[in-house]
Design a protein around this motif. Structure first.
Motif, short mmCIF file in Angstrom:
data_model
loop_
_atom_site.label_atom_id
_atom_site.label_comp_id
_atom_site.label_asym_id
_atom_site.label_seq_id
_atom_site.Cartn_x
_atom_site.Cartn_y
_atom_site.Cartn_z
N PRO A 2 0.83 -1.20 0.00
CA PRO A 2 0.00 0.00 0.00
C PRO A 2 0.86 1.24 0.00
CG PRO A 2 0.00 -1.02 2.16
CD PRO A 2 0.77 -1.93 1.25
N PRO A 3 0.36 2.32 -0.59
CA PRO A 3 1.13 3.55 -0.57
C PRO A 3 1.30 4.08 0.84
CG PRO A 3 -1.04 3.92 -1.53
CD PRO A 3 -0.91 2.44 -1.26
N THR A 4 2.37 4.80 1.06
CA THR A 4 2.62 5.40 2.35
C THR A 4 1.58 6.49 2.59
OG1 THR A 4 4.97 5.01 2.03
CG2 THR A 4 4.36 6.61 3.73
N PRO A 5 0.94 6.48 3.75
CA PRO A 5 -0.08 7.51 4.01
C PRO A 5 0.54 8.90 3.96
CG PRO A 5 -0.06 5.85 5.75
CD PRO A 5 1.10 5.57 4.85
N THR A 6 -0.21 9.84 3.47
CA THR A 6 0.26 11.22 3.40
C THR A 6 -0.78 12.14 4.00
OG1 THR A 6 -0.71 11.51 1.22
CG2 THR A 6 1.58 10.81 1.28
N PRO A 13 7.13 12.50 -3.71
CA PRO A 13 7.87 12.62 -4.97
C PRO A 13 7.52 11.47 -5.92
CG PRO A 13 9.33 12.88 -3.07
CD PRO A 13 7.99 12.43 -2.55
N ALA A 14 7.52 11.78 -7.22
CA ALA A 14 7.19 10.78 -8.23
C ALA A 14 8.10 9.56 -8.13
CB ALA A 14 7.28 11.41 -9.62
N ALA A 15 9.36 9.76 -7.82
CA ALA A 15 10.30 8.64 -7.72
C ALA A 15 9.89 7.67 -6.60
CB ALA A 15 11.71 9.15 -7.49
N VAL A 16 9.39 8.21 -5.51
CA VAL A 16 8.96 7.37 -4.38
C VAL A 16 7.72 6.57 -4.77
CG1 VAL A 16 8.07 7.42 -2.01
CG2 VAL A 16 9.98 8.90 -2.67
N TYR A 44 -0.99 4.94 -9.64
CA TYR A 44 -0.86 5.66 -10.92
C TYR A 44 -1.38 7.08 -10.79
CZ TYR A 44 0.25 1.45 -13.69
OH TYR A 44 0.84 0.34 -14.22
N GLU A 45 -2.54 7.23 -10.15
CA GLU A 45 -3.12 8.56 -9.97
C GLU A 45 -2.21 9.43 -9.11
OE1 GLU A 45 -7.06 7.92 -8.48
OE2 GLU A 45 -7.71 6.95 -10.32
N GLU A 46 -1.65 8.84 -8.06
CA GLU A 46 -0.74 9.59 -7.20
C GLU A 46 0.53 9.97 -7.96
OE1 GLU A 46 1.61 9.27 -2.92
OE2 GLU A 46 0.47 7.54 -3.63
N TRP A 47 1.02 9.07 -8.80
CA TRP A 47 2.22 9.34 -9.59
C TRP A 47 1.98 10.51 -10.54
CZ3 TRP A 47 3.33 9.00 -14.85
CH2 TRP A 47 4.68 9.11 -15.18
N VAL A 48 0.83 10.52 -11.21
CA VAL A 48 0.50 11.61 -12.13
C VAL A 48 0.47 12.94 -11.36
CG1 VAL A 48 -1.34 12.60 -13.55
CG2 VAL A 48 -0.72 10.20 -13.82
N ALA A 49 -0.14 12.95 -10.20
CA ALA A 49 -0.20 14.17 -9.39
C ALA A 49 1.20 14.60 -8.97
CB ALA A 49 -1.07 13.95 -8.16
N ALA A 50 2.06 13.65 -8.63
CA ALA A 50 3.42 13.98 -8.22
C ALA A 50 4.21 14.56 -9.38
CB ALA A 50 4.10 12.73 -7.67
N VAL A 51 4.07 13.99 -10.57
CA VAL A 51 4.77 14.49 -11.74
C VAL A 51 4.30 15.92 -12.05
CG1 VAL A 51 5.06 14.23 -14.24
CG2 VAL A 51 5.28 12.24 -12.74
N ARG A 52 3.00 16.14 -12.00
CA ARG A 52 2.46 17.48 -12.25
C ARG A 52 3.00 18.48 -11.22
NH1 ARG A 52 -3.63 15.59 -13.51
NH2 ARG A 52 -3.30 15.10 -15.71
N ALA A 53 3.05 18.08 -9.96
CA ALA A 53 3.54 18.98 -8.92
C ALA A 53 5.01 19.30 -9.15
CB ALA A 53 3.34 18.34 -7.55
N GLU A 54 5.78 18.31 -9.59
CA GLU A 54 7.21 18.55 -9.84
C GLU A 54 7.41 19.47 -11.04
OE1 GLU A 54 9.09 14.70 -9.99
OE2 GLU A 54 8.54 14.29 -7.89
N VAL A 55 6.56 19.34 -12.05
CA VAL A 55 6.66 20.22 -13.23
C VAL A 55 6.30 21.65 -12.84
CG1 VAL A 55 5.63 20.76 -15.47
CG2 VAL A 55 6.29 18.40 -14.93
N VAL A 56 5.25 21.81 -12.06
CA VAL A 56 4.83 23.15 -11.63
C VAL A 56 5.93 23.78 -10.77
CG1 VAL A 56 3.20 24.40 -10.15
CG2 VAL A 56 2.37 22.72 -11.80
#
Length: 59
Positions: A2-6, A13-16, A44-56
């Motif tokens: 399971p993903p680490t709770p946030t 981060p996308a890498a994590v 996948y949804e979390e990864w997309v959000a992380a990538v977007r946040a890193e781009v911004v």
């Protein structure tokens, strides 16, 4: 795995997130259970959000 709770609003981060995806999808020959597929979808949804946040942040 399971993903680490946030905290709400925080983005790992996308890498994590990618490491969690890789751990879940370790052997592509093995079919994921319904629970595993649901976890993969959330990752996948979390990864997309992380990538977007890193781009911004980079802009």
């Amino acid at each position: 795995m399971p993903p680490t709770p946030t905290r709400p609003g925080s983005v790992r981060p996308a890498a994590v997130v990618n490491e969690d995806i890789r751990a879940l999808w370790r052997d592509t020959r093995v079919r994921l259970s319904a629970e595993g597929r649901a976890a993969l979808e959330r990752l996948y949804e979390e990864w997309v959000a992380a990538v977007r946040a890193e781009v911004v942040k980079a802009a």
